[in-house]
Write an enzyme that holds these catalytic residues in place. Structure first.
Site, PDB file in Angstrom:
ATOM      1  N   GLY A  41       6.798 -14.796  -5.464  1.00 43.13           N
ATOM      2  CA  GLY A  41       7.626 -15.580  -6.361  1.00 43.13           C
ATOM      3  C   GLY A  41       7.163 -15.490  -7.801  1.00 43.13           C
ATOM      4  O   GLY A  41       6.673 -14.450  -8.240  1.00 43.13           O
ATOM      5  N   LEU A  42       7.288 -16.612  -8.531  1.00 44.44           N
ATOM      6  CA  LEU A  42       7.089 -16.633  -9.970  1.00 44.44           C
ATOM      7  C   LEU A  42       5.933 -17.551 -10.343  1.00 44.44           C
ATOM      8  O   LEU A  42       5.605 -18.487  -9.604  1.00 44.44           O
ATOM      9  CB  LEU A  42       8.371 -17.110 -10.661  1.00 44.44           C
ATOM     10  CG  LEU A  42       9.659 -16.386 -10.251  1.00 44.44           C
ATOM     11  CD1 LEU A  42      10.866 -17.036 -10.920  1.00 44.44           C
ATOM     12  CD2 LEU A  42       9.590 -14.907 -10.579  1.00 44.44           C
ATOM     13  N   ASP A 169      -7.395  -9.834   2.124  1.00 49.11           N
ATOM     14  CA  ASP A 169      -6.838  -8.935   1.107  1.00 49.11           C
ATOM     15  C   ASP A 169      -7.705  -8.927  -0.163  1.00 49.11           C
ATOM     16  O   ASP A 169      -7.214  -9.067  -1.274  1.00 49.11           O
ATOM     17  CB  ASP A 169      -5.408  -9.349   0.769  1.00 49.11           C
ATOM     18  CG  ASP A 169      -4.629  -8.238   0.052  1.00 49.11           C
ATOM     19  OD1 ASP A 169      -4.995  -7.058   0.220  1.00 49.11           O
ATOM     20  OD2 ASP A 169      -3.664  -8.554  -0.661  1.00 49.11           O
TER      21      ASP A 169
END
Length: 409
Positions: A41-42, A169
């Site tokens: 998303g943002l 990650d």
């Protein structure tokens, strides 16, 4: 678990600047400019001072995604379960460490805009990511920096692992310098984090080819290539690959990144032939001996075995001893040499200066003292517990050889 559907992982329609959001604790936040975006998303600047516009040196950010998306949901669960500030401070006191590289979580909530439902999370603002600095340094870090970063990430991973999670990650793009203090480094982006040991019960080793090769292909563990659920040894293996790339400028499998099976084969060969497989990658004027020892220790771990973090950390600290540098001292990024695509240079990469206003908002230390880690001075807002259990993300490797370990909450 958030619902799956065609909108999953779709970037949301941007929220308007100056919109007011209310988190689950009733605290209000004002949106500022959008400063980034990712697969989830943002990202917006934000401020709890809702009566005035958000300034460019704001020290909070808000991550936003559609409610039906998954990564931010997983990240929220990590922070709410495993990253409470009071627990982090107790851990730091116990381990006698000055700062722990986990960003401060301030709150979360839901919002509506133009008929769409959004999930948001309020975090401390971080600075530049290490991937950009790595490229500015000619895609090589000097050995002292590599060992400093590795030891600090071990502190962070030990805490995460002791709280039943793995990150999954780790890479330079997910390591960010502090915004107010650029000599601190934080492990961000917990969208692939996984609760490997819920309630002290370690997940079983089970290969699943349909879930194989999950994560970032350059660094993901051999377990992940095989589709096994993530574990502590996988996180440490990923960290070892990162350190090898930072020091040498490349990894043995970088020419085959479009072929996950070839990458898996190359990683298996490297881990099976330690330490020689790493030592032959010694960069000019330096040595990979500490990384070879580190990966050899990681390779010996059984799937569910608890790592000896102190032993692994000491391997890296021994390499720092000769330079007279502290692992928690200033980060002095400079080019380590030349690569095929960059000429050798001795120039130092300039770290951004902390903005005066942000430093005041976060609290200044007396002159002559190092700025405090936010985990020592900030208390995150408690979030409401999210219901549902996430599905394992793919990971993988050698079959288990030891009894399952209990993990302390």
């Amino acid at each position: 678990m958030p619902p799956k559907g065609p909108g999953r992982s779709k970037l949301p329609v941007p929220l308007p600047k100056d919109m007011i959001l209310k988190d689950t604790e009733g605290k209000t936040w004002r949106l500022g400019s959008q400063i980034g975006q990712g697969g989830f998303g943002l990202i917006y600047l934000a401020s709890p001072q809702t009566q005035v516009p958000v300034e460019d040196d704001a020290v909070h950010v808000i991550k936003v995604e559609y409610l039906e998306n998954g990564p931010l949901f997983s990240e929220l669960k990590f922070y709410q379960r495993a990253a409470k500030q009071e627990h982090i401070r107790k851990w730091m006191n116990l381990k006698k460490i000055r700062c722990l590289g986990i960003p401060v979580f301030w709150g979360s909530g839901l919002a509506e805009y133009k008929g769409k439902s959004y999930r948001f999370m309020v975090m401390e603002r971080l600075g530049q990511d290490l991937q950009r600095i790595f490229e500015d340094c000619g895609s090589r870090f000097k050995k002292e920096i590599v060992l400093q970063l590795g030891a600090r990430m071990l502190d962070t991973l030990e805490y995460i692992h002791e709280n039943e999670y793995v990150h999954g990650d780790i890479k330079a793009a997910n390591l960010l310098l502090g915004y107010s203090n650029p000599h601190e480094v934080y492990l961000a982006d917990y969208g692939l984090s996984y609760r490997y040991c819920p309630n002290g019960n370690h997940k079983q080793y089970q290969e699943n080819p349909r879930k194989g090769h999950n994560g970032t292909i350059e660094f993901t563990s051999i377990d992940a290539h095989k589709g096994v659920a993530p574990s502590r040894r996988g996180d440490l293996e990923i960290l070892g690959y990162c350190m090898l790339q930072w020091l040498c400028g490349k990894l043995p499998w970088e020419q085959n990144l479009k072929d996950p099976v070839a990458v898996q084969t190359a990683k298996t060969k490297l881990m099976d032939e330690l330490p020689d497989s790493v030592l032959r990658w010694d960069p000019p004027g330096s040595s990979c001996s500490e990384i070879a020892k580190f990966l050899a220790s990681v390779s010996a771990l059984a799937y569910a075995e608890k790592p000896k973090y102190g032993v692994l950390k000491q391997i890296l600290l021994d390499g720092l001893e000769s330079s007279g540098m502290r692992y928690d001292g200033p980060l002095e990024f400079s080019t380590a040499g030349s690569t095929q695509n960059h000429r050798a240079a001795k120039s130092r990469v300039r770290l951004p200066k902390p903005p005066p206003k942000a430093a005041q908002q976060r609290g200044k230390k007396p002159e002559g003292e190092e700025p405090a880690c936010p985990n020592q001075v900030c208390v995150g807002l408690p979030g409401t517990e999210l219901l549902g259990e996430e599905k394992p993300k793919a990971r993988s490797r050698r079959a288990p050889q030891a009894q399952l370990q209990q993990v302390r909450l």
